[in-house]
Design an enzyme around this catalytic site. Sequence first.
Site, PDB file in Angstrom:
ATOM      1  N   ARG A  29       6.273  -3.137   4.569  1.00  0.00           N
ATOM      2  CA  ARG A  29       4.900  -3.362   4.109  1.00  0.00           C
ATOM      3  C   ARG A  29       3.955  -2.340   4.735  1.00  0.00           C
ATOM      4  NH1 ARG A  29       5.409  -7.855   1.125  1.00  0.00           N
ATOM      5  NH2 ARG A  29       7.082  -9.258   1.830  1.00  0.00           N
ATOM      6  N   ASP A  30       3.022  -1.843   3.910  1.00  0.00           N
ATOM      7  CA  ASP A  30       2.024  -0.885   4.372  1.00  0.00           C
ATOM      8  C   ASP A  30       1.083  -1.576   5.364  1.00  0.00           C
ATOM      9  OD1 ASP A  30       0.854   1.998   2.989  1.00  0.00           O
ATOM     10  OD2 ASP A  30      -0.481   0.866   4.298  1.00  0.00           O
ATOM     11  N   ILE A  31       0.709  -0.868   6.410  1.00  0.00           N
ATOM     12  CA  ILE A  31      -0.161  -1.439   7.452  1.00  0.00           C
ATOM     13  C   ILE A  31      -1.587  -1.642   6.936  1.00  0.00           C
ATOM     14  CG2 ILE A  31      -1.026   0.708   8.518  1.00  0.00           C
ATOM     15  CD1 ILE A  31      -0.274  -0.534  11.241  1.00  0.00           C
ATOM     16  N   ASN A  87       2.597  10.433  -3.274  1.00  0.00           N
ATOM     17  CA  ASN A  87       1.546  11.426  -3.079  1.00  0.00           C
ATOM     18  C   ASN A  87       2.155  12.666  -2.427  1.00  0.00           C
ATOM     19  OD1 ASN A  87      -0.328   9.510  -3.989  1.00  0.00           O
ATOM     20  ND2 ASN A  87      -0.641   8.708  -1.927  1.00  0.00           N
ATOM     21  N   VAL A  96       1.103  10.891   5.570  1.00  0.00           N
ATOM     22  CA  VAL A  96       2.299  10.810   6.421  1.00  0.00           C
ATOM     23  C   VAL A  96       3.357  11.711   5.785  1.00  0.00           C
ATOM     24  CG1 VAL A  96       4.108   9.338   7.370  1.00  0.00           C
ATOM     25  CG2 VAL A  96       1.772   8.456   7.196  1.00  0.00           C
ATOM     26  N   HIS A 100       7.568   9.069   0.800  1.00  0.00           N
ATOM     27  CA  HIS A 100       7.558   7.621   0.603  1.00  0.00           C
ATOM     28  C   HIS A 100       7.022   7.308  -0.779  1.00  0.00           C
ATOM     29  CE1 HIS A 100       3.942   9.042   2.676  1.00  0.00           C
ATOM     30  NE2 HIS A 100       3.261   8.183   1.917  1.00  0.00           N
ATOM     31  N   MET A 101       7.578   6.274  -1.374  1.00  0.00           N
ATOM     32  CA  MET A 101       7.085   5.781  -2.652  1.00  0.00           C
ATOM     33  C   MET A 101       6.275   4.524  -2.374  1.00  0.00           C
ATOM     34  SD  MET A 101       9.279   4.933  -6.068  1.00  0.00           S
ATOM     35  CE  MET A 101       9.641   6.657  -6.379  1.00  0.00           C
ATOM     36  N   HIS A 102       5.020   4.521  -2.816  1.00  0.00           N
ATOM     37  CA  HIS A 102       4.193   3.320  -2.710  1.00  0.00           C
ATOM     38  C   HIS A 102       4.557   2.386  -3.856  1.00  0.00           C
ATOM     39  CE1 HIS A 102       0.960   5.057  -0.013  1.00  0.00           C
ATOM     40  NE2 HIS A 102       1.455   6.181  -0.497  1.00  0.00           N
TER      41      HIS A 102
HETATM   42  P1  5GP Z   1       0.174   8.530   2.053  1.00  0.00           P
HETATM   43  O1  5GP Z   1      -1.319   8.594   2.237  1.00  0.00           O
HETATM   44  O2  5GP Z   1       0.881   9.556   2.904  1.00  0.00           O
HETATM   45  O3  5GP Z   1       0.618   8.585   0.619  1.00  0.00           O
HETATM   46  O4  5GP Z   1       0.609   7.098   2.553  1.00  0.00           O
HETATM   47  C1  5GP Z   1       0.815   6.801   3.896  1.00  0.00           C
HETATM   48  C2  5GP Z   1       0.749   5.316   4.019  1.00  0.00           C
HETATM   49  O5  5GP Z   1       1.270   4.949   5.281  1.00  0.00           O
HETATM   50  C3  5GP Z   1      -0.686   4.747   3.950  1.00  0.00           C
HETATM   51  O6  5GP Z   1      -0.779   3.830   2.865  1.00  0.00           O
HETATM   52  C4  5GP Z   1      -0.868   4.092   5.312  1.00  0.00           C
HETATM   53  O7  5GP Z   1      -1.622   2.886   5.249  1.00  0.00           O
HETATM   54  C5  5GP Z   1       0.558   3.846   5.748  1.00  0.00           C
HETATM   55  N1  5GP Z   1       0.735   3.803   7.184  1.00  0.00           N
HETATM   56  C6  5GP Z   1       0.199   4.658   8.102  1.00  0.00           C
HETATM   57  N2  5GP Z   1       0.575   4.308   9.352  1.00  0.00           N
HETATM   58  C7  5GP Z   1       1.369   3.211   9.210  1.00  0.00           C
HETATM   59  C8  5GP Z   1       2.076   2.388  10.152  1.00  0.00           C
HETATM   60  O8  5GP Z   1       2.043   2.606  11.367  1.00  0.00           O
HETATM   61  N3  5GP Z   1       2.782   1.351   9.644  1.00  0.00           N
HETATM   62  C9  5GP Z   1       2.831   1.091   8.292  1.00  0.00           C
HETATM   63  N4  5GP Z   1       3.567   0.021   7.906  1.00  0.00           N
HETATM   64  N5  5GP Z   1       2.197   1.848   7.382  1.00  0.00           N
HETATM   65  C10 5GP Z   1       1.471   2.899   7.839  1.00  0.00           C
END
Ligand code: 5GP
Length: 114
Positions: A29-31, A87, A96, A100-102
């Site tokens: 799960r996303d934080i 993204n 990050v 990763h796939m949301h």
């Molecule tokens: P991006 O912006 O790279 O597409 O997505 C990165 C995602 O990682 C974001 O939705 C952000 O909320 C999530 N994220 C960042 N740090 C953490 C963390 O420490 N734990 C979790 N579970 N998600 C994280």
Amino acid sequence: MTDCLFCKMVSGEIKPDTVYEDENVLAFRDISPQAPLHVLVIPKRHISTLNDLDEADAQLAGQLTLAAAKIAEQEGVAEAGYRAVMNCNAGGGQTVFHIHMHVLAGRNLTWPPG
Ligand code: 5GP
Ligand code: ZN
């Protein structure tokens, strides 16, 4: 990669809220959830961006997509619908740098995204 947040989740150094795991894929799960369901599906092997995928990663890329569909089924949103999105780099909103796939669901997801 030792300094990669998501590699630390794969190694267990940081414990994510895991919803799915197999030999090659981890999902948690996303934080900072942007929808009632917001899960990140990652390959266990470090790949920085979509631009770094090559032909040898085709099966792994498919496994991420299949895992996203399995998670949607498992979480009960497959029928109602969901969004699976990746993204890439700053212009695509990537923060990050471990691909990763949301998987987002549980609210009305509009198009185009912001
Ligand atoms: P991006 O912006 O790279 O597409 O997505 C990165 C995602 O990682 C974001 O939705 C952000 O909320 C999530 N994220 C960042 N740090 C953490 C963390 O420490 N734990 C979790 N579970 N998600 C994280
Ligand atoms: Zn990594």
